[in-house]
Write an enzyme that holds these catalytic residues in place. Sequence first.
Site, short mmCIF file in Angstrom:
data_model
loop_
_atom_site.label_atom_id
_atom_site.label_comp_id
_atom_site.label_asym_id
_atom_site.label_seq_id
_atom_site.Cartn_x
_atom_site.Cartn_y
_atom_site.Cartn_z
CG ASP A 8 -1.88 1.12 1.29
OD1 ASP A 8 -2.27 1.61 0.21
OD2 ASP A 8 -2.25 1.53 2.41
CG ASP A 10 -1.85 7.32 0.08
OD1 ASP A 10 -0.75 7.39 -0.50
OD2 ASP A 10 -2.91 7.72 -0.41
#
Length: 379
Positions: A8, A10
């Site tokens: 991922d 953020d």
Amino acid sequence: MKRILFIDRDGTLIKEAPPTYQIDSFEKLEFYPGMFKYMSAIAAELDYELIMVSNQDGLGTPDFPEDTFWPVQNFVTKSLENEGIHFSAFHFDRTFAKDNAPTRKPNAGMLTGYMHNAAYDIENSFVIGDRITDVQLAKNMGCKAIWLNNDASLGASEIKSGIDALRPFIALETISWKDIYEFLKLGLRQVQHNRNTNETKIHVELNVDGGGHASIHTGIGFFDHMLEQIARHGKMDLTIETKGDLHIDEHHTIEDTGLALGEAFAKALADKRGMERYGFALPMDEADAKVLIDFGGRNWLVWNAEFKREKVGEMPTEMFHHFFKSFSDAAKCNLNIECDGTNEHHKIEAIFKAFAKAIRMAVKRDPLSNYLPSTKGVL
């Protein structure tokens, strides 16, 4: 087959930016602490393909135009590449949570090309992310998650409601990229082991590098309670299911559980490089327990503990010696156990807690060391 890290963006590579959580300007951009150092080491030293996977709610809409997203994303990509961190693909979902699109995490629609490709080892790949949805994605893909749980306020309600069901899919929970690097570098010492005889049928699941979670069912309540101490205080995940001939007595159930657990440790600790090997510790109220352990490849038990009661709960106190002797024989370790005190429950519990702490110290590893703790060159 190639292993993959589905990472991922953020909250994992770069920090979240409340209240919108959209990184749509350079003013909002801040890289996660330690990320460059340890991602560089992962990229240089470990054999994983890197894939970036991220939900970007409404990307391309007037509220989140692409011309504010791509300059920041391109800068992130270039900064990573300058440190030797190269992603082979980027997958950004643009939908909103209410849409529940098949491509939106935790759904795996963006990643089916990897899941159904014989070139990839999905089972031994990892999703690295900061949300429970990343753990759910790992479950949906058939792999495990590394949960960078850096802000408990994010998704707090879903954490409380869903975390217990998802625990089996979390390989590591941390707030540190250093922990992630060490975990990936050292590997997961995890085994499943069955021991079946005419007297007992035993299933053991052991993760030496777990988080202290236990599921113990031997049919002897006090024995279960003691085995749970090994998991909790040794910070390892442990499942034991024992079906024994308790209609005869407790002997076979306790002795064979010790053998099965020892055999599971022998499998999990097969490669002892970088491991401390030795451990000890522990007082509990008036009881004073000392456990010395050496996973040196030879079995031996020194037992200096006496009990005045015949049983604690439904467990005969004479069987504790048998349990530790069985463990020592099967795990191929030296055990030296001593205990003094007046309360039998406290004495036994102190022994098991000290045993757990001793194991925890002995199995600790240094990710930067390939040192084998023996002058013989083999353990």
